[in-house]
Enzyme design. Structure first.
Site, PDB file in Angstrom:
ATOM      1  N   HIS A 172       0.844  -1.199   0.000  1.00 58.98           N
ATOM      2  CA  HIS A 172       0.000   0.000   0.000  1.00 58.98           C
ATOM      3  C   HIS A 172       0.882   1.254   0.000  1.00 58.98           C
ATOM      4  O   HIS A 172       0.680   2.170  -0.798  1.00 58.98           O
ATOM      5  CB  HIS A 172      -0.921  -0.016   1.228  1.00 58.98           C
ATOM      6  CG  HIS A 172      -1.724   1.238   1.409  1.00 58.98           C
ATOM      7  ND1 HIS A 172      -3.040   1.345   1.015  1.00 58.98           N
ATOM      8  CD2 HIS A 172      -1.388   2.434   1.928  1.00 58.98           C
ATOM      9  CE1 HIS A 172      -3.474   2.560   1.292  1.00 58.98           C
ATOM     10  NE2 HIS A 172      -2.491   3.256   1.855  1.00 58.98           N
ATOM     11  N   GLU A 173       1.855   1.289   0.895  1.00 56.38           N
ATOM     12  CA  GLU A 173       2.737   2.464   0.966  1.00 56.38           C
ATOM     13  C   GLU A 173       3.593   2.588  -0.289  1.00 56.38           C
ATOM     14  O   GLU A 173       3.810   3.679  -0.811  1.00 56.38           O
ATOM     15  CB  GLU A 173       3.611   2.394   2.228  1.00 56.38           C
ATOM     16  CG  GLU A 173       2.832   2.458   3.535  1.00 56.38           C
ATOM     17  CD  GLU A 173       1.897   3.661   3.622  1.00 56.38           C
ATOM     18  OE1 GLU A 173       2.201   4.710   3.045  1.00 56.38           O
ATOM     19  OE2 GLU A 173       0.836   3.538   4.250  1.00 56.38           O
ATOM     20  N   HIS A 176       1.752   4.258  -2.969  1.00 56.59           N
ATOM     21  CA  HIS A 176       1.688   5.725  -2.846  1.00 56.59           C
ATOM     22  C   HIS A 176       2.872   6.359  -3.575  1.00 56.59           C
ATOM     23  O   HIS A 176       2.751   7.427  -4.173  1.00 56.59           O
ATOM     24  CB  HIS A 176       1.695   6.156  -1.376  1.00 56.59           C
ATOM     25  CG  HIS A 176       0.341   6.139  -0.746  1.00 56.59           C
ATOM     26  ND1 HIS A 176      -0.720   6.863  -1.233  1.00 56.59           N
ATOM     27  CD2 HIS A 176      -0.135   5.475   0.337  1.00 56.59           C
ATOM     28  CE1 HIS A 176      -1.786   6.650  -0.473  1.00 56.59           C
ATOM     29  NE2 HIS A 176      -1.459   5.806   0.485  1.00 56.59           N
ATOM     30  N   GLU A 208      -5.859   7.140  -2.235  1.00 52.90           N
ATOM     31  CA  GLU A 208      -5.906   6.062  -1.243  1.00 52.90           C
ATOM     32  C   GLU A 208      -6.369   4.749  -1.865  1.00 52.90           C
ATOM     33  O   GLU A 208      -5.839   3.678  -1.571  1.00 52.90           O
ATOM     34  CB  GLU A 208      -6.869   6.436  -0.109  1.00 52.90           C
ATOM     35  CG  GLU A 208      -6.228   7.229   0.991  1.00 52.90           C
ATOM     36  CD  GLU A 208      -4.986   6.549   1.532  1.00 52.90           C
ATOM     37  OE1 GLU A 208      -4.983   5.322   1.709  1.00 52.90           O
ATOM     38  OE2 GLU A 208      -4.005   7.261   1.750  1.00 52.90           O
ATOM     39  N   HIS A 279      -9.466   8.234   3.458  1.00 53.80           N
ATOM     40  CA  HIS A 279      -9.582   6.814   3.794  1.00 53.80           C
ATOM     41  C   HIS A 279     -11.028   6.368   3.927  1.00 53.80           C
ATOM     42  O   HIS A 279     -11.310   5.174   3.949  1.00 53.80           O
ATOM     43  CB  HIS A 279      -8.854   6.500   5.106  1.00 53.80           C
ATOM     44  CG  HIS A 279      -7.398   6.787   5.084  1.00 53.80           C
ATOM     45  ND1 HIS A 279      -6.876   8.004   5.454  1.00 53.80           N
ATOM     46  CD2 HIS A 279      -6.349   6.021   4.714  1.00 53.80           C
ATOM     47  CE1 HIS A 279      -5.567   7.962   5.332  1.00 53.80           C
ATOM     48  NE2 HIS A 279      -5.218   6.782   4.887  1.00 53.80           N
TER      49      HIS A 279
HETATM   50 ZN   LIG Z   1      -2.534   5.219   2.180  1.00 53.02          ZN
END
Ligand SMILES: [Zn+2]
Length: 357
Positions: A172-173, A176, A208, A279
């Site tokens: 997930h990171e 980004h 997100e 989020h």
């Molecule tokens: Zn995130």
């Protein structure tokens, strides 16, 4: 690093961090409350990763002979100076530090996924080395892509643990970092002078969601799962049982039985408010992807993955859900044909969440 491109996302959203702090007692409450403030400060800090490091001069230099994977893991040693002491470079043997080795392995999976599935060479598409600092802060219960590197806390020892060992969180990171390079200006990143940058509105939610969708595909690809056997959860492996089962569900956003008790994600665009946290509203696009993927069946990354990746590559910094729908439907039609199963599934996914009517 141009501040406009900084990412402002932590793995655990502010609401969950605040909930953990509010639920804790005594010293632990103070520790977590301090971390809530620290996260807010980090979002706004332009110096979080500004410590000069000679090695960074060669960071993004692509070469014809570049290795397929380029990873460096550092230890921040319980402090917040970045990147810290180098623990493991690419091709180095495992360290005696479990968190460093878990991060190294999980970043390797994310790098391999984007290379194998989309032909993308690292986060910037030009083979940049991916730096990660583990042991960030004191019992820090979060992980983040700072805009330049990954930071991973040890967890608070009571509510949050194993951030480095969670492939979903790392991916997930990592994603980004990818979207920061795909969308000039950063998808939904709003910078107001004197205030911390934030992810705002529909574009922030799309930012997100891109990370959740990519992380889901990384997990499924790594496990060899089809869309029907996947759990479609994020952060299912980092929360203590008394906190909850996961941070988010793409299958049923906002279902607190699958996640944690104050999960307020939405999955219907008719319920969207511009004031929603990124989020919260990301559930709309997450669920559109889930719907399209399950309608198509098979492996999510094989057909739908490229549609989503290329569709989001077309978005601008202030994109709306409708823009994302049009972009992905358009890519599905151009790659697979008007009226193809993929084209129909992508359209149906966005209709399901009422972005398309
Ligand atoms: Zn995130």
């Amino acid at each position: 690093m141009n501040a406009r491109y900084r990412c402002v996302c932590f793995a655990l959203p502010k609401k969950l961090m605040q909930h953990l702090a509010d639920s804790a007692e005594g010293e632990h409450r103070e520790l977590l409350q301090a971390q809530v403030h620290h996260c807010a400060k980090l979002r706004g800090s332009r110096h979080a990763s500004a410590q000069p490091v000679a090695r960074s001069a060669v960071k993004a230099k692509p070469t014809a002979a570049a290795k397929p994977l380029q990873r460096s893991v550092f230890s921040a040693g319980g402090q917040t100076f970045l990147p810290g002491k180098l623990l493991r470079d690419e091709d180095d043997p495992p360290t005696r530090d479990a968190l460093a080795d878990q991060s190294y392995d999980n970043i390797g999976v994310a790098l391999q996924f984007f290379k194998t599935v989309f032909g993308r060479d690292s986060i910037d598409g030009r083979g940049m080395r991916v730096d990660t600092s583990v042991h960030y802060g004191f019992r820090f219960a979060n992980a983040m892509w700072t805009g330049e590197q990954m930071i991973i806390g040890d967890g608070d020892g009571q509510n949050v643990r194993d951030l480095a060992g969670s492939l979903g969180i790392i991916a997930h990171e990592f994603a980004h970092g990818i979207s920061q390079h795909l969308v000039k200006g950063g998808l939904g990143v709003v910078q107001v002078p004197g205030a911390p940058p934030t992810l705002k509105g529909e574009a922030g939610a799309l930012n997100e969601s891109f990370s959740d969708v990519m992380a889901s595909m990384v997990k499924q690809w790594h496990a060899g799962q089809c869309v029907h056997s996947a759990d479609w959860l994020l952060g299912e492996d980092i929360l203590a049982p008394h906190v909850g089962k996961a941070i988010r569900s793409l299958k049923d956003p906002g279902n607190t039985k699958l996640t944690w008790k104050q999960d307020d994600q939405i999955k219907d665009y008719r319920g969207f408010k511009p004031t929603h946290d990124a989020h919260t509203a990301s559930g709309i696009a997450n669920h559109a992807f889930y719907q399209a993927a399950t309608q198509l069946g098979g492996h999510s990354w094989e057909t739908l993955g490229a549609v989503w990746y290329r569709g989001f590559d077309k978005l601008r910094a202030r994109a709306t859900f409708l823009d994302a729908a049009h972009a992905t439907v358009g890519v599905a039609a151009s790659l697979h044909g008007q009226g193809s199963a993929t084209h129909k599934a992508v359209k149906a996914g966005w209709k399901q969440v009422n972005v398309l009517t």
